[in-house]
Design an enzyme around this catalytic site. Structure first.
Site, PDB file in Angstrom:
ATOM      1  N   ARG A  36      26.602  30.439  12.294  1.00  0.00           N
ATOM      2  CA  ARG A  36      27.753  30.944  13.045  1.00  0.00           C
ATOM      3  C   ARG A  36      27.596  32.436  13.361  1.00  0.00           C
ATOM      4  O   ARG A  36      28.071  32.892  14.406  1.00  0.00           O
ATOM      5  CB  ARG A  36      29.043  30.673  12.264  1.00  0.00           C
ATOM      6  CG  ARG A  36      29.416  29.198  12.287  1.00  0.00           C
ATOM      7  CD  ARG A  36      30.647  28.885  11.482  1.00  0.00           C
ATOM      8  NE  ARG A  36      31.064  27.501  11.700  1.00  0.00           N
ATOM      9  CZ  ARG A  36      31.989  26.877  11.002  1.00  0.00           C
ATOM     10  NH1 ARG A  36      32.622  27.516  10.026  1.00  0.00           N
ATOM     11  NH2 ARG A  36      32.315  25.625  11.269  1.00  0.00           N
ATOM     12  N   LYS A 197      36.563   5.295  11.001  1.00  0.00           N
ATOM     13  CA  LYS A 197      37.816   4.609  11.312  1.00  0.00           C
ATOM     14  C   LYS A 197      38.203   4.712  12.787  1.00  0.00           C
ATOM     15  O   LYS A 197      38.136   5.779  13.380  1.00  0.00           O
ATOM     16  CB  LYS A 197      38.947   5.185  10.461  1.00  0.00           C
ATOM     17  CG  LYS A 197      38.758   4.970   8.959  1.00  0.00           C
ATOM     18  CD  LYS A 197      39.927   5.542   8.170  1.00  0.00           C
ATOM     19  CE  LYS A 197      39.772   5.273   6.673  1.00  0.00           C
ATOM     20  NZ  LYS A 197      40.928   5.796   5.905  1.00  0.00           N
ATOM     21  N   GLY A 354      31.246  17.633  13.003  1.00  0.00           N
ATOM     22  CA  GLY A 354      30.475  17.949  11.797  1.00  0.00           C
ATOM     23  C   GLY A 354      29.431  16.915  11.424  1.00  0.00           C
ATOM     24  O   GLY A 354      28.251  17.232  11.235  1.00  0.00           O
ATOM     25  N   GLY A 377      37.014  20.389  15.118  1.00  0.00           N
ATOM     26  CA  GLY A 377      38.300  19.935  15.641  1.00  0.00           C
ATOM     27  C   GLY A 377      38.500  20.270  17.101  1.00  0.00           C
ATOM     28  O   GLY A 377      39.038  19.463  17.867  1.00  0.00           O
TER      29      GLY A 377
END
Length: 395
Positions: A36, A197, A354, A377
């Site tokens: 990063r 999921k 991720g 996200g």
């Protein structure tokens, strides 16, 4: 949507409040992965080259509005200075006198790193007073933290309304890559959507069905779709309560002209552990006492063929339990196929999330993709078609 970049701004002699992502992993008091930090270097260097004085704003961990010493950004100053190749002055707060003092003593070509913005409750609350306090010492605002752009925080959204604002190099690169595969991509365009999921990917699938020509369903969520087709998936991870939803998604895709691709063969095992004894069976022949842990070679061949006929690819989620061998095989093979097509100039490939980044890195494919997003996200919410406050504020 359009936004300004550093090229549109006069930075000479200006203090540039630069929101970056420095939420790096630490081990024994040192940065253990500087990815990063490395990714913000072009933005900081360009600001300096244009005569600007960068003040870096960032969060670190979740201090919940209080000062927590082990979450101080001061500990990353050595790594930041090393990668930027310039002097980095640390301000003991992100507002007020500490910032002014750090700027006053800043040598030409130097950078100020301000303390963790989340030490103030006003950051996550996007408090207008706190945003004004952040903006007080700046002349220009630059957001280079796409990974935090889905948060309407003071340093990601509030300040953007108070100063002339632009996107940094990493932010602009990320947005351009996403526009390439979601805005008006070359056709055919394919999405790989994996994960455990279905329930966590409903918004994503709902948005992609109207934009993609093909969607490859992988990971545990594929089991729910197989079950929705009346197939017995044994002891596999499966959201049986979501099978009606899976059938609705399949019907919507058919009506939208988007083809959903499920595994035709699968790798099954009786134990979920590394090196577990496994076998490959047709997708509709999972033994009652076994669990599906990966897509099979026939499925991988079909996916690779699909990639070969595509012009663009967006990838979010693995095809199997990639973190445990031998159940990484399908993800690795498909990723390498996409990487090879990208390297040959035949495919524009964008990936993020991720698990996805970890899987592509493990496969040795990430470096050959057109773009691999460092955001989690924010990347997912963009794919879901949601408005990101930190991006909207730059428009």
């Amino acid at each position: 949507m359009s936004w300004k970049t550093l090229d549109d701004m006069d930075l000479d002699g200006k203090v540039v409040l630069t929101r970056v992502d420095l939420n790096v992993p630490m081990q024994d008091g040192a940065v253990s992965d500087a990815t990063r930090i490395e990714r913000i270097v072009p933005t900081v260097r360009d600001i300096l080259a244009k005569g600007g004085r960068p003040v870096l704003l960032a969060h670190f961990g979740r201090p919940k509005g209080k000062r927590v010493e082990e979450m101080s950004l001061e500990q990353i100053v050595p790594a930041l200075a090393e990668h930027l190749g310039v002097e980095v002055r640390f301000a003991q707060d992100c507002i007020g006198a500490p910032v002014a003092e750090a700027l006053a003593g800043l040598p030409e070509g130097g950078v100020v790193l301000a303390e963790n913005t989340r030490f103030h409750a006003g950051e996550e609350a996007n408090d207008p007073e706190f945003a004004r306090a952040l903006a007080e010492h700046g002349d220009v605002y630059c957001n280079d933290a796409f990974s935090a752009a889905h948060r309407a925080h003071a340093s990601t959204e509030g300040v953007a309304h108070l100063l002339p604002a632009c996107a940094g190099r990493l932010m602009a690169e990320e947005l351009a890559a996403l526009e390439r595969v979601l805005g008006d991509p070359p056709r055919p365009v394919v999405a790989v959507v994996g994960g455990a999921k279905v329930s966590t990917k409903l918004d994503l699938l709902g948005n992609l069905i109207d934009r993609m020509d093909h969607i490859v369903i992988g990971g545990g969520m594929a089991n729910t779709f197989l079950a929705g087709k009346g197939i017995d998936v044994g002891k596999s991870l499966c959201e049986h309560e979501m099978t009606d939803t899976a059938r609705e998604i399949m019907a919507k895709a058919e009506g939208s002209g988007c083809t959903l691709h499920l595994p035709s063969d699968v790798v099954v095992a009786r134990e979920f552990k590394a090196g577990a004894e496994s076998e490959t069976v047709p997708a509709d022949a999972c033994p009652a006492d076994a669990m599906i842990l990966d897509a099979g070679p026939e499925t991988v061949r079909a996916v690779a063929e699909l990639f070969g006929g595509a012009k663009a690819l967006v990838w979010n989620g693995p095809l199997g339990a990639f973190e445990i061998q031998p159940f990484h095989a399908a993800t690795k093979a498909a990723a390498l196929a996409a990487a090879e097509l990208t390297r040959a100039g035949k495919l524009a490939s964008v990936a993020g999330g991720g698990d996805t980044v970890a899987a592509l890195n493990t496969a040795g494919a990430a470096e050959h993709f057109t773009y691999v997003s460092s955001a989690g996200g924010a990347f997912l919410e963009w794919l879901e078609g949601k408005t990101l406050p930190g991006v909207a504020a730059l428009g």
